[in-house]
Design an enzyme around this catalytic site. Sequence first.
Site, PDB file in Angstrom:
ATOM      1  N   LYS A  43       7.880  20.636  17.830  1.00 29.10           N
ATOM      2  CA  LYS A  43       9.316  20.906  17.651  1.00 29.10           C
ATOM      3  C   LYS A  43       9.459  21.626  16.310  1.00 29.10           C
ATOM      4  O   LYS A  43      10.242  21.234  15.431  1.00 29.10           O
ATOM      5  CB  LYS A  43      10.094  19.572  17.682  1.00 29.10           C
ATOM      6  CG  LYS A  43      11.596  19.714  17.753  1.00 29.10           C
ATOM      7  CD  LYS A  43      12.127  20.085  19.122  1.00 29.10           C
ATOM      8  CE  LYS A  43      13.610  20.354  19.075  1.00 29.10           C
ATOM      9  NZ  LYS A  43      14.161  20.829  20.356  1.00 29.10           N
TER      10      LYS A  43
ATOM     11  N   TYR B 247       4.699   7.232  13.419  1.00 30.28           N
ATOM     12  CA  TYR B 247       4.006   5.944  13.471  1.00 30.28           C
ATOM     13  C   TYR B 247       3.439   5.536  12.115  1.00 30.28           C
ATOM     14  O   TYR B 247       2.748   4.540  12.014  1.00 30.28           O
ATOM     15  CB  TYR B 247       2.879   6.001  14.507  1.00 30.28           C
ATOM     16  CG  TYR B 247       3.358   5.839  15.924  1.00 30.28           C
ATOM     17  CD1 TYR B 247       4.208   6.783  16.493  1.00 30.28           C
ATOM     18  CD2 TYR B 247       2.963   4.770  16.704  1.00 30.28           C
ATOM     19  CE1 TYR B 247       4.653   6.653  17.790  1.00 30.28           C
ATOM     20  CE2 TYR B 247       3.393   4.627  18.006  1.00 30.28           C
ATOM     21  CZ  TYR B 247       4.233   5.570  18.540  1.00 30.28           C
ATOM     22  OH  TYR B 247       4.670   5.433  19.838  1.00 30.28           O
TER      23      TYR B 247
ATOM     24  N   ASP C 122      10.773  19.600  24.210  1.00 35.40           N
ATOM     25  CA  ASP C 122      11.807  19.387  25.234  1.00 35.40           C
ATOM     26  C   ASP C 122      11.566  20.308  26.433  1.00 35.40           C
ATOM     27  O   ASP C 122      11.650  19.879  27.590  1.00 35.40           O
ATOM     28  CB  ASP C 122      13.230  19.549  24.669  1.00 35.40           C
ATOM     29  CG  ASP C 122      13.361  20.696  23.680  1.00 35.40           C
ATOM     30  OD1 ASP C 122      12.333  21.290  23.309  1.00 35.40           O
ATOM     31  OD2 ASP C 122      14.492  21.015  23.277  1.00 35.40           O
TER      32      ASP C 122
ATOM     33  N   ASP D 111       3.104   9.697  22.908  1.00 31.22           N
ATOM     34  CA  ASP D 111       3.538   8.431  23.504  1.00 31.22           C
ATOM     35  C   ASP D 111       4.486   8.708  24.670  1.00 31.22           C
ATOM     36  O   ASP D 111       4.334   8.184  25.780  1.00 31.22           O
ATOM     37  CB  ASP D 111       4.241   7.608  22.417  1.00 31.22           C
ATOM     38  CG  ASP D 111       4.726   6.262  22.919  1.00 31.22           C
ATOM     39  OD1 ASP D 111       3.938   5.579  23.586  1.00 31.22           O
ATOM     40  OD2 ASP D 111       5.891   5.909  22.651  1.00 31.22           O
TER      41      ASP D 111
END
Length: 340
Positions: A171, A124, A204, A228
């Site tokens: 991640k 962002y 994930d 988000d």
Amino acid sequence: MAHNVTLIPGDGIGPEVTRAAVRIVEASGVKIEWETINAGSEAFQKYGEYIPKELSRSIERTGIGLKGPITTPIGGGFASINVALRKQFELYANFRPVKSLPSLPTRYPSVDLVIVRENTEGQYSGIEHEVVPGVVEALKVITEKASLRIAKFAFEFARREKRKRIHAIHKANIMKMSDGLFLRCCRDIAKDYPEITYGEHIIDNTCMQLVMNPYQYDVLVMENLYGDIISDLCAAFVGGLGLVPGANLGHTCAIFEAVHGSAPDIAGKDMANPTAVLQSAILMLRHIKETEAADRVHAALEKTYKEKLHLTRDVGGAAGTSEFTDALIANLESVAVATG
Ligand code: ATP
């Protein structure tokens, strides 16, 4: 004494759902002087700015905002006003409690988890450029300062509310440096909170784990984009986007807003569920120490859901925004009689 609050109606369903929340807060008896100034396209037409100076000054003065969603054009046009406001006022922590309401049939009946989303950087940061035609780079910015700050926020919240577990979502197997830094910061902060169990899950896998068994999570802390996406996923556990509130918190001010966007598909049709923005207003009432009113509005909300008579379409009812709001205000009076 009246509280001063900046009201940003937003667009799409924003004006309808914020109007409903304002009516309910006023019916609770809390005295609020609303300073109503919009941002986004409407503000641009009136003031020539997407975030008018009048709005910035109002938020600086009041320190508190209640905000409806503002549409962000997809794939072009102006940058997100929602994101710009968070950055402008250094609202670094996005706090999103996801809690089941009674009697609303959902796949999992009693979810109670909290998403703590870093609110100022990650993807962002909005730094994108075309390297050569056909090749675009977007930069993900992770800083030690913002990562330590959000981790500390999550652990302080967990300690205060006696929450038991925090998972950092990442991640870092792929983004070894950026998410690696985020994780190192979370681990550093975790050492100061030995009473809280700290874990790390890859984003994930987290999605799958959440869908399989959301009860394994308590507080989840993560960078901006993951927050988000996970917020919308978790909204599904409690009945959808019409329900989940949020607070954007900084050191000097706070803006309360629903997780959902401007929902143009149902805007202006008296169809939107105002529960998410109302629950955001309840967080605001707690923030300004109007705890009794917050409890009463929450009790009236629960009663309205238990009765199932005036629920909006997104949660299986047939009522419009205004019918739901009227019913909740009527319940507010009966809750007041019962407790007072
Ligand atoms: P953004 O990216 O701006 O956050 P979004 O992609 O999450 O937006 P929304 O505008 O929130 O999208 O809408 C997603 C879907 O959820 C739409 O079908 C919309 O009608 C529905 N929805 C969102 N908010 C509500 C609400 N308050 N009441 C009922 N339905 C809603």
